[in-house]
Design an enzyme around this catalytic site. Structure first.
Site, PDB file in Angstrom:
ATOM      1  N   ASN A  64       0.834  -1.207   0.000  1.00 31.95           N
ATOM      2  CA  ASN A  64       0.000   0.000   0.000  1.00 31.95           C
ATOM      3  C   ASN A  64       0.865   1.253   0.000  1.00 31.95           C
ATOM      4  O   ASN A  64       1.932   1.302   0.611  1.00 31.95           O
ATOM      5  CB  ASN A  64      -1.019  -0.004   1.151  1.00 31.95           C
ATOM      6  N   GLU A  66       0.351   5.211   0.625  1.00 34.27           N
ATOM      7  CA  GLU A  66      -0.581   6.236   1.103  1.00 34.27           C
ATOM      8  C   GLU A  66      -0.157   7.626   0.641  1.00 34.27           C
ATOM      9  O   GLU A  66       0.897   7.802   0.024  1.00 34.27           O
ATOM     10  CB  GLU A  66      -0.683   6.151   2.634  1.00 34.27           C
ATOM     11  N   GLU A  77      -3.170  -4.603  -2.896  1.00 34.00           N
ATOM     12  CA  GLU A  77      -3.721  -5.510  -3.910  1.00 34.00           C
ATOM     13  C   GLU A  77      -3.846  -4.810  -5.255  1.00 34.00           C
ATOM     14  O   GLU A  77      -3.504  -5.378  -6.295  1.00 34.00           O
ATOM     15  CB  GLU A  77      -5.103  -6.023  -3.480  1.00 34.00           C
ATOM     16  N   CYS A 114     -10.216  -5.207   0.984  1.00 30.40           N
ATOM     17  CA  CYS A 114     -11.332  -4.259   1.068  1.00 30.40           C
ATOM     18  C   CYS A 114     -12.251  -4.431  -0.148  1.00 30.40           C
ATOM     19  O   CYS A 114     -11.896  -5.080  -1.141  1.00 30.40           O
ATOM     20  CB  CYS A 114     -10.815  -2.827   1.164  1.00 30.40           C
TER      21      CYS A 114
HETATM   22  N1  THU Z   1      -5.141  -1.662   2.812  1.00 26.68           N
HETATM   23  C1  THU Z   1      -4.581  -2.468   1.861  1.00 26.68           C
HETATM   24  O1  THU Z   1      -3.543  -2.140   1.270  1.00 26.68           O
HETATM   25  N2  THU Z   1      -5.197  -3.636   1.598  1.00 26.68           N
HETATM   26  C2  THU Z   1      -6.285  -4.110   2.255  1.00 26.68           C
HETATM   27  O2  THU Z   1      -6.755  -5.201   1.946  1.00 26.68           O
HETATM   28  C3  THU Z   1      -6.892  -3.342   3.326  1.00 26.68           C
HETATM   29  C4  THU Z   1      -6.358  -1.972   3.523  1.00 26.68           C
HETATM   30  C5  THU Z   1      -4.448  -0.411   3.157  1.00 26.68           C
HETATM   31  C6  THU Z   1      -5.139   0.849   2.757  1.00 26.68           C
HETATM   32  C7  THU Z   1      -4.539   1.835   3.746  1.00 26.68           C
HETATM   33  O3  THU Z   1      -3.285   2.285   3.245  1.00 26.68           O
HETATM   34  C8  THU Z   1      -4.275   0.999   4.983  1.00 26.68           C
HETATM   35  O4  THU Z   1      -4.275  -0.347   4.547  1.00 26.68           O
HETATM   36  C9  THU Z   1      -5.300   1.177   6.089  1.00 26.68           C
HETATM   37  O5  THU Z   1      -6.573   1.017   5.598  1.00 26.68           O
END
Ligand code: THU
Length: 163
Positions: A64, A66, A77, A114
């Protein structure tokens, strides 16, 4: 009576730990756990790593990323799917392992993708015409194996509706 009750269920495998997996699957989970180190998550402190094995034998990583403008951030993902589409166009993805390192707490329960990522996984499966297998875990503990990621998205919206 014009009423029917719809019912939906799906099966998944639950392993007590990475040690109960095949060596190939254990490798994918170990790499997903390592990939959490690539995450950029200074706002949530929730570091997600993903690691995919392609049919062709190739591998793709994702994490991820941000942003100070929160909605700009992207999940591990979808970062992985975008990389796969560039690096290995049209090659089906066999399995994706997903893990996370929670700097605010423990990381021993399997992570579930998610809703937005479930939608993206569905689209990728359709694009390359092959289901994606998911291996879900934290940095330790149980691993859930879901054979078709689409089973996480019942009654989904898809391209069929646009026809
Ligand atoms: N996040 C993911 O990368 N994958 C998931 O399946 C759930 C959430 C990330 C998004 C955000 O950067 C952090 O986790 C908290 O939600």
């Amino acid at each position: 009576m014009g009423l029917t009750i719809g019912k939906y269920s799906f099966e998944y495998e639950e392993y007590d730990s990475i040690e109960d997996l095949s060596p190939e699957d254990a490798h994918l989970v170990a790499e997903a756990r390592k990939a959490t180190k690539l995450a950029y998550a200074p706002y949530s402190n929730f570091l997600v790593g993903a690691y995919a094995a392609l049919n062709s034998g190739g591998f793709v990583v994702g994490s991820n990323q941000e942003n100070a403008s929160y909605p700009v951030g992207i999940c591990a993902e979808r970062a992985l799917l975008a990389s796969a589409a560039q690096l290995f166009p049209n090659e089906p993805i066999n399995s994706i392992a997903i893990s996370y390192h929670n700097l605010n707490g423990v990381s021993n329960k399997p992570l579930s993708p998610c809703g937005m990522c479930r939608q993206a996984l569905q689209e990728y499966e359709g694009r390359v015409n092959q289901p994606i297998r998911l291996l879900l875990s934290g940095m330790e503990g149980k691993v859930f194996v879901i054979n078709h990621s689409i089973s996480l998205l019942p009654l989904s919206f898809s391209a069929i509706a646009l026809k």
